[in-house]
Design a protein around this motif. Structure first.
Motif, short mmCIF file in Angstrom:
data_model
loop_
_atom_site.label_atom_id
_atom_site.label_comp_id
_atom_site.label_asym_id
_atom_site.label_seq_id
_atom_site.Cartn_x
_atom_site.Cartn_y
_atom_site.Cartn_z
N VAL A 77 9.42 90.38 42.98
CA VAL A 77 8.68 89.16 43.28
C VAL A 77 9.11 88.67 44.66
N LYS A 78 8.15 88.17 45.43
CA LYS A 78 8.43 87.79 46.81
C LYS A 78 8.91 86.35 46.94
N LEU A 79 9.88 86.15 47.83
CA LEU A 79 10.40 84.82 48.13
C LEU A 79 10.65 84.74 49.63
N ASN A 80 10.13 83.71 50.26
CA ASN A 80 10.28 83.57 51.71
C ASN A 80 11.56 82.82 52.07
N ALA A 81 12.09 83.16 53.24
CA ALA A 81 13.30 82.51 53.75
C ALA A 81 13.24 82.45 55.27
N THR A 82 13.99 81.53 55.84
CA THR A 82 14.14 81.44 57.29
C THR A 82 15.61 81.55 57.64
N LYS A 83 15.89 82.02 58.83
CA LYS A 83 17.27 82.14 59.27
C LYS A 83 17.88 80.76 59.47
N ARG A 84 19.14 80.65 59.15
CA ARG A 84 19.86 79.38 59.35
C ARG A 84 20.82 79.56 60.51
N GLU A 85 20.52 78.89 61.61
CA GLU A 85 21.33 79.01 62.81
C GLU A 85 22.39 77.92 62.88
N ASN A 86 22.02 76.70 62.50
CA ASN A 86 22.93 75.56 62.60
C ASN A 86 23.67 75.40 61.27
N LEU A 87 24.98 75.61 61.27
CA LEU A 87 25.78 75.58 60.04
C LEU A 87 26.56 74.28 59.86
N THR A 88 26.24 73.26 60.64
CA THR A 88 26.97 72.00 60.54
C THR A 88 26.61 71.25 59.25
N LYS A 89 27.47 70.31 58.85
CA LYS A 89 27.23 69.53 57.64
C LYS A 89 25.98 68.68 57.76
N SER A 90 25.74 68.14 58.94
CA SER A 90 24.56 67.30 59.13
C SER A 90 23.28 68.12 58.99
N ALA A 91 23.31 69.36 59.48
CA ALA A 91 22.15 70.24 59.34
C ALA A 91 21.93 70.62 57.88
N THR A 92 23.03 70.84 57.18
CA THR A 92 22.94 71.18 55.75
C THR A 92 22.33 70.02 54.97
N LYS A 93 22.73 68.81 55.31
CA LYS A 93 22.19 67.63 54.64
C LYS A 93 20.69 67.52 54.87
N GLU A 94 20.25 67.77 56.11
CA GLU A 94 18.83 67.71 56.43
C GLU A 94 18.04 68.76 55.66
N ILE A 95 18.63 69.94 55.51
CA ILE A 95 17.98 71.03 54.77
C ILE A 95 17.71 70.60 53.34
N ARG A 96 18.72 70.01 52.71
CA ARG A 96 18.58 69.59 51.31
C ARG A 96 17.62 68.42 51.15
N LEU A 97 17.61 67.51 52.12
CA LEU A 97 16.69 66.38 52.06
C LEU A 97 15.24 66.83 52.19
N SER A 98 15.03 67.98 52.82
CA SER A 98 13.68 68.49 53.00
C SER A 98 13.17 69.29 51.80
N GLY A 99 14.01 69.37 50.75
CA GLY A 99 13.61 70.11 49.55
C GLY A 99 13.98 71.58 49.58
N LYS A 100 14.81 71.94 50.54
CA LYS A 100 15.26 73.33 50.64
C LYS A 100 16.77 73.39 50.46
N ILE A 101 17.30 74.60 50.36
CA ILE A 101 18.74 74.76 50.20
C ILE A 101 19.27 75.88 51.09
N PRO A 102 20.53 75.78 51.52
CA PRO A 102 21.15 76.88 52.26
C PRO A 102 21.50 78.01 51.29
N ALA A 103 21.47 79.23 51.80
CA ALA A 103 21.80 80.39 50.96
C ALA A 103 22.45 81.47 51.83
N VAL A 104 23.15 82.37 51.15
CA VAL A 104 23.80 83.49 51.84
C VAL A 104 23.29 84.79 51.24
N VAL A 105 22.99 85.74 52.10
CA VAL A 105 22.55 87.07 51.68
C VAL A 105 23.62 88.07 52.10
#
Length: 209
Positions: free
Chosen positions: A3-31
């Protein structure tokens, strides 16, 4: 088929960027994977939850990373916010479809045990089975029919029907289901009487005085 799932690269690893990611309805992940360089990505939280709910915990996911192509992965681990009860992080493991791997598969008991109809209690001490299989052959779950179990009967790993191209790794004598005798009201009253404190001799007489 994955099954297909889309993802984008995460360049900014700061805490503030992580917070923004989660507020937008998305989550950080590691592959990551065997002999694979780990990647930090961002995925849609709702889409991941829907995928796992519809396809199962061991589903093969074609993770399509923007500008980097698709790769076959499995959800290896995830983190939940204990207060908000929301998904906040995920780990994906890159799989080789031609190599076997060890995973945990849900064990489901089917049917109503005869012993339960007769007043017994069906118990399931094991809820997951460890199996070894190629990613494409991993079952979503393994089911066992318990309808023939009488009071006092039990099933072990050895009783699991051998279907599919996978190997069960648990010990063959491990109990997966058993029907225990009922605890009657008479038994309960007997236990209560035995555990009761002894009556004080003369207490009633002293109270009246």
């Amino acid at each position: 088929m994955a099954v297909k799932l889309n993802a984008t690269k995460r360049e900014n690893l700061t805490k503030s960027a992580t917070k923004e990611i989660r507020l937008s309805g998305k989550i950080p992940a590691v592959v990551y994977g065997k002999e694979k360089e780990s990647k930090s990505v961002v995925i849609d939280s709702i889409e991941l939850v829907k995928t796992v709910r519809d396809e199962g915990r061991n589903a093969i996911i074609s993770l399509d990373v923007e500008n980097d192509g698709a790769v076959d992965v499995m959800l290896h681990d995830y983190q939940i916010d204990p207060i908000k009860d929301q998904l906040i992080h995920a780990d994906f493991y890159v799989v080789n479809m031609s190599e076997e791997m060890d995973v945990a598969v849900t064990l489901r008991l089917d049917g109503e045990a005869q012993g339960s109809k007769d007043g017994g209690v069906l118990q399931q001490p094991l809820y997951e089975i460890q199996v070894r299989a190629k990613p494409g052959s991993i079952p979503e779950e393994i089911s066992v029919d318990v309808s023939a179990l009488e009071v006092g009967d039990s099933l072990t790993v050895a009783d699991i029907p051998t279907e599919g191209s996978y190997e069960i790794l648990d010990e063959q004598d491990t109990t997966i289901a058993t029907v225990v005798p009922p605890t009657t009201e008479e038994d309960f009253e007997t236990d209560t009487d035995e555990n009761a404190e002894p009556e004080l001799v003369g207490a009633e007489k002293e109270d009246k005085e």
